[in-house]
Design a protein around this motif. Structure first.
Motif, PDB file in Angstrom:
ATOM      1  N   ASN A 100       0.803  -1.229   0.000  1.00  0.00           N
ATOM      2  CA  ASN A 100       0.000   0.000   0.000  1.00  0.00           C
ATOM      3  C   ASN A 100       0.835   1.278   0.000  1.00  0.00           C
ATOM      4  N   ILE A 101       2.137   1.138  -0.202  1.00  0.00           N
ATOM      5  CA  ILE A 101       3.010   2.312  -0.235  1.00  0.00           C
ATOM      6  C   ILE A 101       2.979   2.939  -1.628  1.00  0.00           C
ATOM      7  N   LYS A 102       2.822   4.245  -1.670  1.00  0.00           N
ATOM      8  CA  LYS A 102       2.817   4.961  -2.937  1.00  0.00           C
ATOM      9  C   LYS A 102       4.219   4.884  -3.567  1.00  0.00           C
ATOM     10  N   ASN A 103       4.266   4.702  -4.896  1.00  0.00           N
ATOM     11  CA  ASN A 103       5.541   4.593  -5.626  1.00  0.00           C
ATOM     12  C   ASN A 103       6.459   3.536  -5.007  1.00  0.00           C
ATOM     13  N   ARG A 104       5.855   2.399  -4.650  1.00  0.00           N
ATOM     14  CA  ARG A 104       6.617   1.363  -3.943  1.00  0.00           C
ATOM     15  C   ARG A 104       7.756   0.789  -4.768  1.00  0.00           C
ATOM     16  N   GLU A 105       7.663   0.885  -6.089  1.00  0.00           N
ATOM     17  CA  GLU A 105       8.731   0.353  -6.941  1.00  0.00           C
ATOM     18  C   GLU A 105       9.977   1.241  -6.935  1.00  0.00           C
ATOM     19  N   GLU A 106       9.847   2.446  -6.353  1.00  0.00           N
ATOM     20  CA  GLU A 106      10.913   3.447  -6.440  1.00  0.00           C
ATOM     21  C   GLU A 106      11.766   3.521  -5.168  1.00  0.00           C
ATOM     22  N   ARG A 107      11.422   2.733  -4.142  1.00  0.00           N
ATOM     23  CA  ARG A 107      12.077   2.903  -2.839  1.00  0.00           C
ATOM     24  C   ARG A 107      13.590   2.694  -2.896  1.00  0.00           C
ATOM     25  N   MET A 108      14.035   1.669  -3.612  1.00  0.00           N
ATOM     26  CA  MET A 108      15.479   1.418  -3.672  1.00  0.00           C
ATOM     27  C   MET A 108      16.182   2.488  -4.498  1.00  0.00           C
ATOM     28  N   ARG A 109      15.545   2.947  -5.578  1.00  0.00           N
ATOM     29  CA  ARG A 109      16.141   4.001  -6.395  1.00  0.00           C
ATOM     30  C   ARG A 109      16.338   5.273  -5.566  1.00  0.00           C
ATOM     31  N   GLU A 110      15.337   5.621  -4.765  1.00  0.00           N
ATOM     32  CA  GLU A 110      15.441   6.807  -3.912  1.00  0.00           C
ATOM     33  C   GLU A 110      16.592   6.665  -2.919  1.00  0.00           C
ATOM     34  N   ALA A 111      16.714   5.464  -2.343  1.00  0.00           N
ATOM     35  CA  ALA A 111      17.768   5.239  -1.343  1.00  0.00           C
ATOM     36  C   ALA A 111      19.156   5.314  -1.973  1.00  0.00           C
ATOM     37  N   LEU A 112      19.359   4.574  -3.059  1.00  0.00           N
ATOM     38  CA  LEU A 112      20.692   4.506  -3.665  1.00  0.00           C
ATOM     39  C   LEU A 112      21.069   5.798  -4.378  1.00  0.00           C
ATOM     40  N   GLY A 113      20.065   6.548  -4.808  1.00  0.00           N
ATOM     41  CA  GLY A 113      20.325   7.812  -5.496  1.00  0.00           C
ATOM     42  C   GLY A 113      21.116   8.798  -4.650  1.00  0.00           C
ATOM     43  N   THR A 114      21.001   8.670  -3.333  1.00  0.00           N
ATOM     44  CA  THR A 114      21.691   9.617  -2.439  1.00  0.00           C
ATOM     45  C   THR A 114      23.194   9.334  -2.334  1.00  0.00           C
ATOM     46  N   VAL A 115      23.620   8.125  -2.737  1.00  0.00           N
ATOM     47  CA  VAL A 115      25.059   7.798  -2.649  1.00  0.00           C
ATOM     48  C   VAL A 115      25.661   7.420  -3.999  1.00  0.00           C
ATOM     49  N   LYS A 116      24.872   7.509  -5.055  1.00  0.00           N
ATOM     50  CA  LYS A 116      25.343   7.071  -6.373  1.00  0.00           C
ATOM     51  C   LYS A 116      26.607   7.809  -6.804  1.00  0.00           C
ATOM     52  N   ASN A 117      26.714   9.079  -6.446  1.00  0.00           N
ATOM     53  CA  ASN A 117      27.880   9.875  -6.830  1.00  0.00           C
ATOM     54  C   ASN A 117      29.146   9.478  -6.080  1.00  0.00           C
ATOM     55  N   GLU A 118      28.999   8.721  -5.005  1.00  0.00           N
ATOM     56  CA  GLU A 118      30.139   8.407  -4.148  1.00  0.00           C
ATOM     57  C   GLU A 118      30.836   7.093  -4.530  1.00  0.00           C
ATOM     58  N   TYR A 119      30.266   6.380  -5.503  1.00  0.00           N
ATOM     59  CA  TYR A 119      30.820   5.092  -5.904  1.00  0.00           C
ATOM     60  C   TYR A 119      31.015   5.042  -7.413  1.00  0.00           C
ATOM     61  N   ASP A 120      31.985   4.224  -7.838  1.00  0.00           N
ATOM     62  CA  ASP A 120      32.149   3.945  -9.263  1.00  0.00           C
ATOM     63  C   ASP A 120      31.118   2.906  -9.709  1.00  0.00           C
ATOM     64  N   PHE A 121      30.889   1.895  -8.851  1.00  0.00           N
ATOM     65  CA  PHE A 121      29.928   0.838  -9.163  1.00  0.00           C
ATOM     66  C   PHE A 121      29.122   0.470  -7.923  1.00  0.00           C
ATOM     67  N   ILE A 122      27.824   0.259  -8.128  1.00  0.00           N
ATOM     68  CA  ILE A 122      26.957  -0.288  -7.093  1.00  0.00           C
ATOM     69  C   ILE A 122      26.348  -1.564  -7.664  1.00  0.00           C
ATOM     70  N   LEU A 123      26.614  -2.700  -7.017  1.00  0.00           N
ATOM     71  CA  LEU A 123      26.118  -4.001  -7.479  1.00  0.00           C
ATOM     72  C   LEU A 123      25.005  -4.464  -6.557  1.00  0.00           C
ATOM     73  N   VAL A 124      23.845  -4.790  -7.132  1.00  0.00           N
ATOM     74  CA  VAL A 124      22.694  -5.231  -6.331  1.00  0.00           C
ATOM     75  C   VAL A 124      22.495  -6.731  -6.528  1.00  0.00           C
ATOM     76  N   ASP A 125      22.695  -7.484  -5.457  1.00  0.00           N
ATOM     77  CA  ASP A 125      22.484  -8.935  -5.485  1.00  0.00           C
ATOM     78  C   ASP A 125      20.998  -9.206  -5.237  1.00  0.00           C
TER      79      ASP A 125
END
Length: 257
Positions: A100-125
């Protein structure tokens, strides 16, 4: 700006976690700042990089459900250039809690977006499913690696995964690309393994990585020590294969130091 790569296949036992751990460690060994995100409630990437999942206080679950700042969840590994966002068994319930969370498909994108600039690669298992957590991972990612084992049922379900990727591309993440199909658990002595390699290359051509990951005892046993293979036996065929894969990805993306 870093690149987020999901490692996904709804089929279990194809080498997703082995790839997340060892590709992450290989990129870190080449001095590229890398973050491994354990998005599987089994938490095997977490334990494979030396953490006890039972001692995890905050995990990717907290980022997705409670919107905890991802910087509070990132844990440095014992290796230079390599960090991890651990998983926890609580992630099993995330699918239901997000209904029942709005935009539930976007939660991980929102979280990782805040640190994306700090890494060369982010790997999601990713977990072995096409559920909401995996959809979150694919929505958050720039590309996806699809591990395929060199065994009889290799292509079973692959069409379903590729169809899911197309749906994500059309509805949630138009930028998502297939980084490559990675052949794993290859045994050159087996005729069947060679047939699978030939069949996958015939079907998917340029989408298939040139690097093939062999069956290798060091890859199998290193997680029991909480180590990637490169720290367990740097000379093993498994280690060398993942270093080759890392270099292939760097070349493919035009990245060089």
């Amino acid at each position: 700006m870093g690149k987020i790569i999901a490692i996904a296949n709804q089929k279990g036992g194809v080498g997703k976690t082995t790839t997340a751990i060892n590709l992450g460690a290989s990129l870190a060994a080449l001095e590229y700042k890398t973050l491994v995100v354990d998005a599987d409630p089994q938490a095997n990437s977490t334990s494979g990089l030396g953490m006890n999942p039972k001692e995890v206080r905050k995990s990717i679950y907290d980022c997705m459900i409670n919107q905890t700042n991802v910087k509070e969840v990132i844990v440095p590994s014992s290796f230079d250039y390599l960090d991890i966002i651990p998983s926890h068994i609580d992630l099993v319930g995330a699918e239901i809690e997000m209904i029942n969370i709005k935009n539930r498909e976007e939660r991980m994108r929102e979280a990782l977006g805040t640190v994306k600039n700090e890494y060369d690669f982010i790997l999601v298992d990713c977990s072995p499913s096409l559920g909401l957590v995996t959809v979150n991972a694919l929505t958050a990612s720039d590309s996806v690696i699809v591990p395929v084992q060199c065994e009889y049922f290799a292509l079973e379900g692959l069409g379903k995964l590729l169809n899911t990727i197309k749906i994500i591309q059309s509805r949630l993440n138009t930028e998502l690309e297939i980084e490559g199909i990675l052949l794993t658990m290859y045994d050159a002595r087996l005729r069947l393994a060679n047939q699978v390699v030939e069949e996958v290359n015939t079907h998917f051509k340029d989408l298939v990585f040139k690097t093939i990951i062999p069956r290798n005892i060091r890859l199998s046993e290193s997680p029991s020590f909480g180590l990637p293979a490169i720290a367990h036996d740097a000379e093993s065929k498994g280690t060398q294969s993942y270093l080759n894969l890392a270099q292939e990805i760097l070349d493919k993306n035009g990245i060089a130091k």
